[in-house]
Design a protein around this motif. Structure first.
Motif, short mmCIF file in Angstrom:
data_model
loop_
_atom_site.label_atom_id
_atom_site.label_comp_id
_atom_site.label_asym_id
_atom_site.label_seq_id
_atom_site.Cartn_x
_atom_site.Cartn_y
_atom_site.Cartn_z
N VAL A 70 0.84 -1.19 0.00
CA VAL A 70 0.00 0.00 0.00
C VAL A 70 0.88 1.25 0.00
O VAL A 70 1.83 1.36 0.79
CB VAL A 70 -0.93 0.01 1.23
N LEU A 71 0.55 2.19 -0.90
CA LEU A 71 1.23 3.48 -0.95
C LEU A 71 0.21 4.57 -0.62
O LEU A 71 -0.82 4.70 -1.29
CB LEU A 71 1.83 3.72 -2.34
N LEU A 72 0.52 5.34 0.42
CA LEU A 72 -0.39 6.38 0.90
C LEU A 72 0.11 7.75 0.50
O LEU A 72 1.29 8.08 0.68
CB LEU A 72 -0.48 6.35 2.43
N MET A 122 6.47 -10.13 2.01
CA MET A 122 6.50 -8.81 2.63
C MET A 122 5.23 -8.05 2.25
O MET A 122 4.74 -8.15 1.12
CB MET A 122 7.72 -8.00 2.19
N MET A 123 4.70 -7.29 3.17
CA MET A 123 3.57 -6.40 2.92
C MET A 123 3.95 -5.04 3.47
O MET A 123 4.01 -4.86 4.69
CB MET A 123 2.29 -6.92 3.56
N CYS A 124 4.22 -4.10 2.57
CA CYS A 124 4.73 -2.79 2.96
C CYS A 124 3.62 -1.75 2.88
O CYS A 124 2.86 -1.70 1.90
CB CYS A 124 5.89 -2.40 2.06
N PHE A 125 3.54 -0.91 3.90
CA PHE A 125 2.69 0.27 3.90
C PHE A 125 3.62 1.48 3.95
O PHE A 125 4.36 1.65 4.92
CB PHE A 125 1.77 0.29 5.12
N ALA A 126 3.59 2.30 2.90
CA ALA A 126 4.49 3.45 2.84
C ALA A 126 3.69 4.72 2.59
O ALA A 126 2.74 4.74 1.80
CB ALA A 126 5.53 3.26 1.75
N TYR A 130 7.84 -16.34 8.87
CA TYR A 130 6.57 -15.63 8.76
C TYR A 130 6.79 -14.33 7.99
O TYR A 130 7.87 -13.75 8.03
CB TYR A 130 6.01 -15.32 10.14
N PRO A 131 5.77 -13.89 7.23
CA PRO A 131 5.94 -12.67 6.43
C PRO A 131 6.17 -11.43 7.28
O PRO A 131 5.82 -11.39 8.45
CB PRO A 131 4.61 -12.58 5.65
N VAL A 132 6.76 -10.44 6.63
CA VAL A 132 7.04 -9.16 7.27
C VAL A 132 5.95 -8.16 6.88
O VAL A 132 5.58 -8.06 5.71
CB VAL A 132 8.42 -8.62 6.85
N MET A 133 5.43 -7.44 7.87
CA MET A 133 4.59 -6.27 7.60
C MET A 133 5.39 -5.06 8.04
O MET A 133 5.75 -4.95 9.22
CB MET A 133 3.27 -6.34 8.36
N CYS A 134 5.70 -4.16 7.09
CA CYS A 134 6.55 -3.03 7.44
C CYS A 134 5.85 -1.72 7.09
O CYS A 134 4.98 -1.66 6.22
CB CYS A 134 7.90 -3.12 6.75
N PHE A 135 6.27 -0.67 7.80
CA PHE A 135 5.63 0.64 7.69
C PHE A 135 6.74 1.69 7.55
O PHE A 135 7.61 1.80 8.41
CB PHE A 135 4.79 0.91 8.93
N VAL A 136 6.66 2.45 6.45
CA VAL A 136 7.69 3.44 6.15
C VAL A 136 7.00 4.78 5.93
O VAL A 136 6.11 4.90 5.07
CB VAL A 136 8.50 3.06 4.90
#
Length: 561
Positions: free
Chosen positions: A368-370, A479-483, A445-451
């Motif tokens: 997700v890109l915010l 990986m599931m990234c929220f940036a 286990y997968p990574v959920m990261c927030f940038v």
């Protein structure tokens, strides 16, 4: 006749003291119960100092096993998890609050463990009488002030191995002096005085070396006493916990009786009995002898000490979680999915630390890109998702109507700052922070990261180029990234890998209004220059800034008048 009067008077004094002590203890329990009832279902009001939080971390840091995943310090601070801990911390003892802190730092990947924590919370919610009885027992465990509970036990390991041969020799000097009376009274008196002086001198010498450790043993004894009392309760639903408490306390049971021999060597205070015992300790080294044997026993059963802390902590976590859930407008249990393919489906997710929060929903299996204006809600949304992912895997509670997702290892890179002590710029700190997330992507286990604002510490051209490749790497399998970003260019460069979402604002009555609602798609509005006007900047500055921005959007080149 007079003697009977004195005996009766003495008996009356003892009886009065006993009744007074019993009444005071009963009143103390009544007040404790009132406090417990007043605090039920309310957020705790206690504030913590930095030193207290540092103390709370010790149990987590000193009992964490090598290789176990934990929320790292950067992520913990980014998400303000200290405040989340305080909101949950309705515990009554040091064992409870230290275990709660550790639980929040160490997400669980075994759903049965999480379900059991939730079962305890449900039981305490539905059984008020039993819960209050247990909470009163937790109060008796007590809260330490200067050290972590585990520190009191581990500090004993700082002492070298010792035996009591010297102290037994001091006792033999007194015995020899008494025997000397029968041979020669003068010699016996001289021997007795000499041995008494020697014993008192060596007593204070040795006691001074270990004085602070007496407090350590006192807390361990209190832990054992409380564990034994709790384990005798008759609550079938909690019996497995009581059995484990009894098992942990059993090898240390003798500490309770041995502790009667340990006391402060101060002849100026206390009752007549205390003063007499002080002299007995000084002449015969009884408390030093007992201290060594008790210390050795604790050092040989450190696993039992940790077991008691763990079990009391687990019970307290259940009661604290039950109280916390009562403060929430709604919550749900997480519905976990397993495997490397990442997923997040949640409805009406909200932030635990915001009063009257705006709830948002999202259904995604991509990164997700915010985008959005300043202060529109991007960072808060990142933290909302991250904190709830942690709560899902620690207290089996999500602040939403539903939550369906993987079990994640959660990382963030958000509230960074220059490292002046390490002579590192913001950019260096940031790329190190991002690198640690990429290094973690290969795991069970997968990574959920927030940038938040990736690579904000460098120039525009290199920021967009490097950010694109880093975020691509963070969208790899597992990986599931929220940036969040202000760089609209990234929404185009990454749209094959990231889903675009944005927050909006409305300028009304010379003010910016935000609704903090999550919308699909990239942001199409800007407010940075408009905010200059609201803050009173000169109109010429604002107009020229708008013209410059519009020329760039039309030509793709920066030009100034």
């Amino acid at each position: 006749m007079d003697s009977w009067i004195y005996i009766a008077l003495l008996f009356g004094i003892v009886l009065a003291i006993t009744v007074q002590a019993s009444y005071s203890n009963k009143q103390r329990k009544v007040e404790q119960l009132r406090k417990i009832r007043r605090s039920w279902g309310k957020l705790p009001e206690r504030e913590y100092e930095y030193s207290e939080f540092e103390q709370l971390t010790h149990y987590f840091r000193k009992t964490r096993k090598e290789g176990e995943f934990a929320i790292d310090d950067i992520t913990w601070n980014d998400l303000d998890m200290d405040s989340v801990f305080m909101a949950l911390n309705a515990t009554q003892s040091s064992a409870g609050e230290e275990y709660l802190y550790k639980a929040l730092r160490m997400p669980v990947f075994d759903e049965e463990v999480l379900k059991e924590r939730s079962r305890l919370a449900d039981y305490f919610r539905d059984h008020k009488e039993e819960r209050e009885k247990m909470q009163l027992l937790f109060v008796d465990v007590g809260k330490t002030r200067k050290l972590s509970l585990i520190d009191y036990a581990l500090n004993l390991n700082d002492l070298p191995d010792s035996n009591n041969a010297f102290h037994y020799g001091c006792i033999m000097l007194i015995v020899a002096s008494i025997v000397g009376f029968f041979a020669n009274i003068v010699l016996g008196v001289l021997l007795l005085v000499g041995s008494a002086i020697f014993n008192v001198a060596t007593y204070y010498r040795d006691k001074g070396k270990i004085e602070k450790y007496f407090t350590c043993i006192a807390y361990i004894v209190r832990l054992v006493k409380s564990s034994e009392r709790i384990s005798k309760e008759k609550i079938p639903e909690l019996q497995p916990y009581f059995d484990r408490l009894a098992e942990g306390a059993k090898p240390l049971h003798s500490l309770v009786s041995d502790s009667a021999y340990i006391g402060p060597a101060n002849v100026m205070k206390g009752s007549l009995g205390d003063i007499i015992m002080d002299y007995v300790r000084m002449f015969f080294h009884i408390d030093l002898i007992k201290f060594n044997s008790m210390k050795n026993k604790i050092q040989g059963h450190m696993e039992s000490v940790q077991q008691m802390i763990d079990v009391i902590g687990q019970l307290e976590l259940g009661a604290a979680l039950a109280s916390y859930r009562e403060t929430l407008p709604f919550y749900c249990h997480p519905d976990f999915t397993y495997g490397k393919k990442t997923l997040l489906q949640t409805k009406d997710l909200f932030h635990p630390l915001i009063s009257d929060p705006v709830a948002n929903s999202i259904n995604e299996n991509r990164c997700v890109l915010l985008t959005g204006s300043n202060a529109s809600g991007k960072s808060t949304f990142l933290k909302t998702v991250a904190i709830n992912a942690v709560l899902a895997q620690t207290v089996y509670t999500v602040l939403a109507h539903n939550y369906h997702a993987n079990m994640f290892r959660v990382y963030s890179s958000m509230a960074l700052r220059d490292d002046l002590a390490g002579n590192e710029s913001y950019y260096i700190v940031e790329i190190k922070s991002l690198k640690r997330i990429l290094d973690a992507k290969d795991g069970d286990y997968p990574v959920m990261c927030f940038v938040d604002e990736v690579l904000r510490g460098t120039n525009t051209v290199e920021r967009i180029a490097a950010s694109t490749e880093i975020l691509k790497d963070m969208s790899s399998s597992g990986m599931m990234c929220f940036a969040a970003t202000h760089d609209i260019e990234l929404t185009h460069l990454l749209e094959s890998r990231y889903s675009n979402y944005h927050f909006q604002e409305e300028i009304r009555d010379n003010d910016v209004k935000f609704n903090y609602v999550l919308y699909s798609g990239r942001a199409t509005t800007r407010n940075a220059i408009k905010l200059l006007g609201i803050m009173g900047y000169d109109e010429a500055v604002i107009r020229k800034a708008e013209d410059t921005a519009n020329r760039f959007l039309e030509t793709g080149k920066w030009t100034a008048e």
